[in-house]
Design an enzyme around this catalytic site. Structure first.
Site, PDB file in Angstrom:
ATOM      1  N   ASP A  30       0.882  -1.163   0.000  1.00  0.00           N
ATOM      2  CA  ASP A  30       0.000   0.000   0.000  1.00  0.00           C
ATOM      3  C   ASP A  30       0.924   1.218   0.000  1.00  0.00           C
ATOM      4  OD1 ASP A  30      -1.640   2.149   0.514  1.00  0.00           O
ATOM      5  OD2 ASP A  30      -2.605   1.285   2.287  1.00  0.00           O
ATOM      6  N   SER A  35       0.098  11.311 -16.584  1.00  0.00           N
ATOM      7  CA  SER A  35      -1.156  11.265 -17.333  1.00  0.00           C
ATOM      8  C   SER A  35      -1.264  12.528 -18.167  1.00  0.00           C
ATOM      9  CB  SER A  35      -2.335  11.197 -16.362  1.00  0.00           C
ATOM     10  OG  SER A  35      -3.560  11.479 -16.995  1.00  0.00           O
ATOM     11  N   TYR A  39      -7.437  14.264  -9.030  1.00  0.00           N
ATOM     12  CA  TYR A  39      -6.601  13.538  -9.993  1.00  0.00           C
ATOM     13  C   TYR A  39      -5.618  14.455 -10.719  1.00  0.00           C
ATOM     14  CZ  TYR A  39      -5.198  10.384 -13.738  1.00  0.00           C
ATOM     15  OH  TYR A  39      -4.445   9.623 -14.615  1.00  0.00           O
ATOM     16  N   LYS A  89      -1.444  14.730 -10.559  1.00  0.00           N
ATOM     17  CA  LYS A  89      -0.606  14.431 -11.722  1.00  0.00           C
ATOM     18  C   LYS A  89       0.243  15.629 -12.141  1.00  0.00           C
ATOM     19  CE  LYS A  89      -1.678  10.104 -12.338  1.00  0.00           C
ATOM     20  NZ  LYS A  89      -0.658   9.045 -12.138  1.00  0.00           N
TER      21      LYS A  89
END
Length: 319
Positions: free
Chosen positions: A83, A164, A176, A180
Site C-alpha cells: 500500500d 497522465s 486527480y 498528476k
C-alpha cells in the site's frame, strides 16, 4: 543545395531512428520493481518484462491480485503486497527488495500505482475528496521513490513515473489532475538531481485507456453519490438536467478510450532498455494528436475547446 539539405535531413532521421533502437545488454541480470500490478498497465508490464527475462518484483495491493499474477508468470517473478500510502509498508518493502537485489541494485523502478478519485465540479467537493488521489498518486509515488532510490543509484538505473495527460491539462475537477501536475514537477526535479548519478528519469503520459482506473461506470457512480449530498443552492445552480446529461457524457467516454494497453508498456520498455531513453513519452492516439498538442496552446484556446464539451448549467446566476 536543396538536394544536399534533403539528403542531410534523411540521414539525420535515419541516425535518430537507429539511435532509438540501440538496447542495453544483459537484461537477465537486472531487477525491476513495478507498483500497481493487480490490474491494468502494471499487470501487463509485469507479465511482459517477466517474459523478456527481467527479474520482476511486482507490488500488488491485494492478495488476490498477487496470486493471479504469480499464476501467469515464471518463477523469476516475485510479488510483494504494498500500500503506497503506508510509510511503514513502503519501508519494509524497500528492505525486502534490497535483500533480493543485493549488490546488483535495482535497474528499474516503475511508479505505476494510481487512482482516479472523484471527477466532479470543484464547488461540489470537500478537501477530503482531493486527499485520496493526492495521497496515492503523489505522496505514494514520492515515498516509494525515496525508499528505492539508493538501490537505483547503485545500479545507475532507470526511474519511470507514470503520469497522465491529466498532468498536462485539467479535464475535470477533483484530486486527480492536481496530483498528476505535481507528479510532473517531482519528475522534472528528480530527473535533474539524478543526472549526476547516471540515473535516467522518464515520465509517461498516457491518454484515456480502458482500465479499472478509468471505468466510466464507476466514475459516474461516484459523481452521482456526490450530487445526492449537495446543498439545495448548488443543485439549483446546476439543475437536474445537468447531472443527467453529465452522467451520460461520462459513460459515453467508453467509446473513445484506447483499448491497447501495450502502447503504455512499450513506452516503459523503451525507457527501461534503450541506450538513449526519452525524458517523456506520450501514449495513445488521443494523447499524441489532441491532449499534448493542446497543452502547448494558449489558455484561451484550451478553455474554448474544453468548455465546448461541458454540459450547460441550469441557473449559474442563482448564487
Amino acid at each position: 543545395m536543396l538536394f544536399w539539405l534533403l539528403a542531410l535531413l534523411i540521414l539525420c532521421g535515419f541516425l535518430w531512428n537507429y539511435k532509438r533502437q540501440l538496447k542495453i545488454a544483459n537484461i537477465t541480470d537486472k531487477y525491476i520493481f513495478i507498483t500497481g500490478c493487480d490490474t491494468g498497465f502494471g499487470n501487463l508490464a509485469a507479465r511482459t518484462f517477466d517474459k523478456k527475462g527481467f527479474h520482476v518484483i511486482a507490488a500488488c495491493l491485494t492478495e488476490s491480485g498477487s496470486t493471479a499474477l504469480k499464476a501467469e508468470t515464471s518463477e523469476r517473478l516475485h510479488t510483494v503486497l504494498l500500500d503506497v500510502t503506508d510509510p511503514e509498508n513502503v519501508k519494509r518493502a524497500a528492505q525486502w527488495v534490497k535483500n533480493q537485489v543485493g549488490e546488483k541494485g535495482l535497474w528499474g523502478l516503475i511508479n505505476n500505482a494510481g487512482i482516479l478519485g472523484v471527477l466532479a465540479p470543484n464547488d461540489w467537493l470537500t478537501v477530503e475528496d482531493y486527499r485520496e488521489p493526492v495521497e496515492v498518486n503523489l505522496f505514494g509515488l514520492i515515498s516509494v521513490t525515496l525508499n528505492m532510490l539508493p538501490l537505483v543509484k547503485k545500479a545507475r538505473g532507470r526511474i519511470i513515473n507514470v503520469s497522465s495527460i491529466g498532468g498536462r491539462l485539467a479535464f475535470g475537477g477533483g484530486g486527480y489532475s492536481p496530483s498528476k501536475y505535481a507528479v510532473e514537477g517531482f519528475n522534472d526535479s528528480l530527473r535533474r538531481d539524478m543526472k549526476a548519478f547516471g540515473v535516467h528519469v522518464a515520465c509517461i503520459e498516457p491518454g484515456l485507456f480502458k482500465t479499472n482506473l478509468s471505468d466510466p461506470e464507476k466514475a459516474a457512480e461516484k459523481k452521482l453519490a456526490i450530487w445526492k449530498h449537495l446543498s439545495p443552492d448548488i443543485k439549483q445552480q446546476y439543475g437536474e438536467s445537468y447531472i443527467k446529461k453529465s452522467l451520460e457524457q461520462l459513460k459515453g467516454t467508453a467509446s473513445f478510450v484506447n483499448m491497447d494497453l501495450s502502447l503504455v508498456v512499450e513506452c516503459m520498455d523503451h525507457a527501461l532498455t534503450s541506450l538513449f531513453p526519452k525524458t517523456r513519452y506520450a501514449a495513445g492516439k488521443d494523447a499524441k494528436t489532441f491532449w499534448i498538442p493542446l497543452s502547448h496552446m494558449p489558455a484561451v484556446l484550451q478553455d474554448f475547446l474544453l468548455l465546448k464539451q461541458k454540459v450547460e448549467l441550469a441557473n449559474p446566476k442563482a448564487v
